[in-house]
Scaffold this active site. Structure first.
Site, PDB file in Angstrom:
ATOM      1  N   CYS B  88      -7.492 -60.213 -65.183  1.00  0.00           N
ATOM      2  CA  CYS B  88      -8.043 -61.739 -65.538  1.00  0.00           C
ATOM      3  C   CYS B  88      -7.212 -62.245 -66.804  1.00  0.00           C
ATOM      4  CB  CYS B  88      -9.524 -61.589 -65.862  1.00  0.00           C
ATOM      5  SG  CYS B  88     -10.431 -63.087 -65.670  1.00  0.00           S
ATOM      6  N   HIS B 196     -12.896 -57.835 -61.615  1.00  0.00           N
ATOM      7  CA  HIS B 196     -13.692 -56.972 -62.603  1.00  0.00           C
ATOM      8  C   HIS B 196     -14.559 -56.105 -61.579  1.00  0.00           C
ATOM      9  CE1 HIS B 196     -12.705 -60.147 -65.685  1.00  0.00           C
ATOM     10  NE2 HIS B 196     -13.135 -60.680 -64.952  1.00  0.00           N
TER      11      HIS B 196
END
Lengths: 456, 260
Positions: B88, B196
């Site tokens: 990310c 994630h």
């Protein structure tokens, strides 16, 4: 308790129709067994009259309570401090419906003019402030929770800050101002509350610092010292001078008062919640207010009234199953789980077995990555029974924390399994609070906890 | 084997510190001496064989990128053969540039040939399933990676330059978001992803691939690792993949997606 100067006129026209429709919908929802009967009616009421929140709040003294953790408990404690045992003296959304539909339902169901203490979802605080014109806003703490919905803690902080800047200052001739009661130990809360015209800073403590290390003012680093004081290493953003603070289990004010926080709810985080409520409660009363028996409400009186609260919406509730005492605990996010592990250490945990239940429904947040921010390693030595919709995520997390665990699909069966495990002859022999005698802790996140509470 | 979680105080918002935990345990369960280092900001980055950089908010991401560029240790470590995993915000700052909250571009570390811009559409939030492309890194056995599963939560869009290789194509979710339906990027021993979960807890084959890279030393290649009993991880993967619906239609779509 209705005082003529702040008596609410009965809602008229559109609002009156909306209130009747709201009550009818809530009655229907309860009668059909579709829920606790607060959200459905609230939605109907707001659909018929979008201004209903403001209309129902008019003529009331309103307190709003928001933050990541402790909203429900603090709301309940503030109600206890203000109502002093008078059942319907305070309008409150005690069913946990903390968005506008729940707020209008709570106020529509209480007498006009009755004080309102409303738990507010963090994302709705600005709207509630604008529409209810509160006397008091209590800001507890801000940390990561439901990131799929709120995205980032800092976006939320900025929205709070903008709302705080719109608050009006001290009372004018016939208008009241808003006082913000804010946790001085949480830099995120301080940044949000700083623009408000009147803030009472309370050092309530904050166990979780991992969302607050970047200075919201300049991007520098925030350093915390051992007693919770903090300051940015680049700019002058630092913990403000506190009006009151929690020292162990005593609430100390800068006026020199020192009161024991002797409540029935366990753990330091609940003493923090009680401290915030004790500072907020006097701000909700007017001089010579009937109902406070001629004397003004002090933090000490407020704390004494809170001692009647033994559980909050089932949290910390003790129950018994198959002859074994169980203790139900709610933990929704890393800060909350850390506080609950502190509580287990403080009150003596049963090493025999702990039940952990994790869901990831809308109200919980859909992403379970936060499990890896929770220090499950602290449960080393326990036998954990993992359950809930996301028991497999939990099991993998426990595997990597090297914590002994089994996985049981059904939450009730998981509790039964924990009871069986606790009855097995322990390798080390039963110690104090262990084995077959101690209470079994059952910890769940939001919807997992709600399901356990309903079924146990 | 030294595994550093980079700036958990800045880039620890989404549980990605778990990637470091997964790597460290999987190494130590195989008898490999492991040191898991939480490398906080504000001090020199320690030497490590694997660096894990996680997700964070816009402000901390910018601060982390500035500090990492000034520090210089990651670039030197990559030249020595160290492995870098960015997720990310950690993925974005490995690239050439990434946007701040206002959309203004800032320099990344330039370890991956990718460029990130502020997206125009809704924030990408939800479960992701992505199937590895032919260009994805191969496991030590020569086999391709199994499908990647994870949870994304980002507003930005990442475009791959000619120096970056594709990892996977999304079957469900958004991924890089640039219209090519790719997810992640890699080159050499630098691996970036939006997922994630954490990524390595849900994709243990990828965890072992990164460990194999790190264990083989600076010469390159990978070393085979003895298998672990991943029954619990496999159960989680199966449940997650089923949760987004691996229907016949989804499989058809995936086959079509792999061709285009």
């Amino acid at each position: 308790v209705t005082v003529s100067t702040r008596a609410a006129a009965a809602p008229s026209g559109r609002a009156a129709v909306a209130v009747e429709a709201l009550k009818l919908s809530n009655w229907l929802s309860r009668a059909l067994g579709r829920g606790s009967g607060t959200v459905a009616g609230g939605r109907v009421g707001l659909a018929l009259d979008p201004g209903l929140l403001a209309t129902l709040a008019r003529g009331r003294r309103v307190a709003l309570v928001s933050g990541t953790n402790g909203k429900t408990t603090t709301t309940r404690l503030l109600v206890a401090a203000l109502a002093d045992g008078r059942g319907d003296a305070v309008a409150t959304n005690d069913s946990g419906a903390n968005m506008p539909a729940g707020h209008v339902s709570a106020m529509a169901g209480a007498p006009g003019g009755a004080d309102a203490v409303l738990e507010v979802d963090e994302a709705y605080l600005g709207r509630l402030i604008d529409e209810t014109r509160p006397r008091v806003v209590v800001l507890l703490n801000l940390s990561r929770d439901q990131l799929d919905r709120i995205s980032e803690v800092r976006m939320l902080v900025d929205r709070w800050r903008t709302a705080m800047a719109r608050l009006r200052p001290a009372p004018g001739s016939d208008e009241h101002g808003t006082v913000v009661v804010a946790n001085a130990d949480d830099p995120m809360v301080v940044w949000a509350a700083a623009p408000a015209p009147d803030v009472r800073w309370v050092g309530a403590g904050q166990v979780w610092h991992n969302d607050a290390v970047g200075c919201p003012a300049c991007g520098g680093g925030i350093d915390f010292d051992a007693d919770g004081a903090w300051a940015c290493d680049r700019c002058d953003f630092a913990r403000p001078r506190r009006h009151a603070w929690l020292e162990g289990s005593e609430l100390v004010t800068d006026g020199g008062s020192r009161d024991r926080v002797a409540i029935d709810l366990p753990g330091q985080f609940n003493r923090a919640n009680a401290s915030m409520a004790a500072i907020a409660a006097p701000l909700m009363t007017d001089a010579g207010d009937p109902g406070s028996a001629g004397e003004s409400l002090t933090p000490a009186t407020a704390l004494a009234r809170m001692s009647s609260v033994g559980e909050v919406a089932g949290r910390f509730a003790a129950t018994v199953r198959r002859g074994r005492p169980l203790r139900l605990l709610l933990a929704k996010n890393p800060a909350g789980w850390t506080a609950v592990f502190d509580l287990l250490d403080e009150t003596g945990r049963s090493d025999a077995a702990v039940v952990l239940s994790v869901n990831a429904r809308t109200a919980d947040g859909l992403d379970t990555s936060w499990l890896w921010d929770v220090p499950f390693e602290r449960l080393g030595g326990c036998s954990v029974v993992a359950t809930g919709d996301r028991r497999l995520d939990l099991a993998v997390r426990l595997r990597y924390a090297e914590v002994d665990h089994v996985v049981v699909a059904d939450p009730l069966a998981a509790v039964d399994r924990a009871i069986e495990i606790s009855l097995l002859p322990a390798a080390g022999g039963p110690g104090p609070g262990n084995g077959a005698d101690g209470a079994i802790d059952v910890i769940g996140n939001y919807t997992a906890f709600a399901e356990l509470r309903k079924r146990l | 084997l030294a595994i550093a979680v980079v700036y958990p105080d800045l880039l620890g918002t989404y549980g990605d510190g778990g990637n470091g935990i997964v790597l460290a345990r999987r190494a130590s369960w195989r008898g490999i001496g492991t040191d898991l280092i939480q490398a906080h900001s504000g001090r020199p980055l320690p030497d490590a064989d694997i660096y894990c950089i996680g997700g964070g908010e816009d402000g901390p991401e910018l601060r982390a990128a500035e500090a990492l560029i000034a520090d210089g240790a990651i670039g030197r470590a990559v030249d020595r053969g160290a492995v870098v995993l960015g997720v990310c915000a950690g993925y974005q700052l490995l690239g050439r540039s990434f946007p701040d909250r206002a959309g203004l571009p800032h320099d990344g570390l330039g370890l991956l040939d990718v460029t990130t811009d502020k997206g125009t559409g809704p924030r990408a939030v939800g479960e992701v399933v992505a199937t590895p492309t032919n260009d994805a890194p191969r496991l030590g056995s020569g086999q391709s990676l199994p499908p990647l599963t994870g949870f994304e939560n980002h507003g930005a869009v990442t475009a791959l330059g000619p120096g970056a290789r594709t990892v996977a194509r999304v079957v469900r979710g958004v991924g890089n978001g640039g219209g090519d339906r790719t997810e992640g990027a890699w080159s050499g021993r630098v691996f970036g992803s939006y997922l994630h979960g954490p990524l390595l807890a849900r994709n243990t084959a990828l965890a072992d691939l990164l460990l194999g890279w790190a264990m083989s030393g600076p010469s390159g290649g990978t070393v085979p690792l003895e298998p672990l009993d991943d029954a619990q991880e496999s159960a989680l993967r199966a449940e997650r993949l089923a949760s987004v619906g691996d229907s016949p239609r989804a499989r058809l779509f995936r086959r079509w997606a792999d061709r285009v």
